[in-house]
Design a protein around this motif. Structure first.
Motif, PDB file in Angstrom:
ATOM      1  N   GLY A  41       0.784  -1.221   0.000  1.00  0.00           N
ATOM      2  CA  GLY A  41       0.000   0.000   0.000  1.00  0.00           C
ATOM      3  C   GLY A  41       0.820   1.277   0.000  1.00  0.00           C
ATOM      4  O   GLY A  41       0.277   2.369  -0.212  1.00  0.00           O
ATOM      5  N   ILE A  42       2.131   1.168   0.224  1.00  0.00           N
ATOM      6  CA  ILE A  42       2.947   2.378   0.328  1.00  0.00           C
ATOM      7  C   ILE A  42       3.061   3.099  -1.016  1.00  0.00           C
ATOM      8  O   ILE A  42       3.148   4.328  -1.064  1.00  0.00           O
ATOM      9  N   ALA A  43       3.052   2.346  -2.111  1.00  0.00           N
ATOM     10  CA  ALA A  43       3.158   2.978  -3.433  1.00  0.00           C
ATOM     11  C   ALA A  43       1.922   3.801  -3.753  1.00  0.00           C
ATOM     12  O   ALA A  43       2.004   4.814  -4.451  1.00  0.00           O
ATOM     13  N   GLU A  44       0.765   3.373  -3.243  1.00  0.00           N
ATOM     14  CA  GLU A  44      -0.455   4.147  -3.458  1.00  0.00           C
ATOM     15  C   GLU A  44      -0.458   5.385  -2.568  1.00  0.00           C
ATOM     16  O   GLU A  44      -0.923   6.459  -2.971  1.00  0.00           O
ATOM     17  N   ARG A  76       6.319   7.556  -8.591  1.00  0.00           N
ATOM     18  CA  ARG A  76       6.414   7.756 -10.031  1.00  0.00           C
ATOM     19  C   ARG A  76       7.675   8.540 -10.370  1.00  0.00           C
ATOM     20  O   ARG A  76       8.383   8.224 -11.333  1.00  0.00           O
ATOM     21  N   GLU A  77       7.991   9.526  -9.554  1.00  0.00           N
ATOM     22  CA  GLU A  77       9.198  10.321  -9.788  1.00  0.00           C
ATOM     23  C   GLU A  77      10.458   9.488  -9.552  1.00  0.00           C
ATOM     24  O   GLU A  77      11.441   9.626 -10.265  1.00  0.00           O
ATOM     25  N   ALA A  78      10.423   8.620  -8.540  1.00  0.00           N
ATOM     26  CA  ALA A  78      11.581   7.775  -8.242  1.00  0.00           C
ATOM     27  C   ALA A  78      11.844   6.786  -9.374  1.00  0.00           C
ATOM     28  O   ALA A  78      12.998   6.552  -9.757  1.00  0.00           O
ATOM     29  N   TYR A  79      10.785   6.186  -9.915  1.00  0.00           N
ATOM     30  CA  TYR A  79      10.954   5.283 -11.053  1.00  0.00           C
ATOM     31  C   TYR A  79      11.422   6.050 -12.291  1.00  0.00           C
ATOM     32  O   TYR A  79      12.213   5.534 -13.090  1.00  0.00           O
ATOM     33  N   ALA A  80      10.941   7.280 -12.449  1.00  0.00           N
ATOM     34  CA  ALA A  80      11.382   8.095 -13.583  1.00  0.00           C
ATOM     35  C   ALA A  80      12.884   8.372 -13.503  1.00  0.00           C
ATOM     36  O   ALA A  80      13.574   8.419 -14.523  1.00  0.00           O
ATOM     37  N   ARG A  81      13.398   8.530 -12.276  1.00  0.00           N
ATOM     38  CA  ARG A  81      14.839   8.733 -12.110  1.00  0.00           C
ATOM     39  C   ARG A  81      15.608   7.493 -12.582  1.00  0.00           C
ATOM     40  O   ARG A  81      16.669   7.605 -13.191  1.00  0.00           O
ATOM     41  N   ALA A  82      15.066   6.321 -12.325  1.00  0.00           N
ATOM     42  CA  ALA A  82      15.698   5.098 -12.815  1.00  0.00           C
ATOM     43  C   ALA A  82      15.712   5.074 -14.342  1.00  0.00           C
ATOM     44  O   ALA A  82      16.713   4.694 -14.967  1.00  0.00           O
TER      45      ALA A  82
END
Length: 201
Positions: free
Chosen positions: A177-180, A187-193
């Protein structure tokens, strides 16, 4: 007061740090790599900030230096002490030599440096701790961080994207549930990847 350990073979940095933490007997863990420098009051400042509080980790500012030791710039964290997980998802700003970890937090959460991680072992551990505990932030430099082309971090740039995604996925598994809850920040953290992967290619 000083105990020295030497490994029989060269292993990934995460695994090496893991072995060091396993040998630690004190309440706190602080890491100093061979090319970095602690300022004289670093340990005192961290212990004073953490004593009697529930912070799992305390970190401070850093002075960036070049290969010869010349000062390049100074970075002071902008976040305030407390639950800063969402902020760190958007912009991770913890430098290893400027951090101190509470050993009991590692034991309670069954966490340590991940032996699979080669380039960003501190991100993997610190972010998992931040998802569960408050952090302390000191707004002044406590260490000097050496920047040079031959550093392990720069030599492992091809691992940055995969390891970032690995860490984020582990956090989601450990905290359903933490991602929600932090949808935009994740979303920003994955975009950095994705940016790291594009930069490598």
């Amino acid at each position: 007061r000083l105990r020295y350990f030497r490994g029989d073979e060269t292993i990934p940095l995460g695994a090496a740090r893991n072995k060091a933490v396993e040998q630690a007997r004190g309440d706190y863990i602080a890491l100093l790599d061979v090319d970095d420098i602690w300022l004289p009051k670093k340990l005192e400042m961290h212990v004073r900030a953490m004593e009697g509080r529930d912070f799992a980790l305390c970190y401070a500012g850093i002075i960036n230096i070049d290969a010869s030791g010349k000062e390049i710039s100074t970075y002071i964290p902008s976040y305030s002490s407390g639950n800063i997980f969402e902020h760190l998802l958007r912009q991770f700003d913890i430098n290893v030599p400027a951090a101190m970890i509470r050993k009991s937090a590692l034991d309670a959460s069954n966490l340590n440096f991940d032996p699979k991680i080669v380039a960003s072992e501190e991100y993997c551990l610190f972010m998992q701790l931040a998802a569960a505990y408050p952090f302390c932030v000191i707004h002044e430099p406590v260490a000097k961080y050496r920047i040079h082309e031959g550093s392990l971090t720069n030599r492992s740039i091809h691992k940055w994207a995969d390891e970032r995604e690995y860490t984020l996925n582990r956090i989601r598994e450990r905290h359903p549930g933490i991602a929600e809850k932090y949808r935009a920040a994740f979303r920003e953290a994955y975009a950095r990847a994705h940016y790291y992967r594009a930069r490598w290619h």
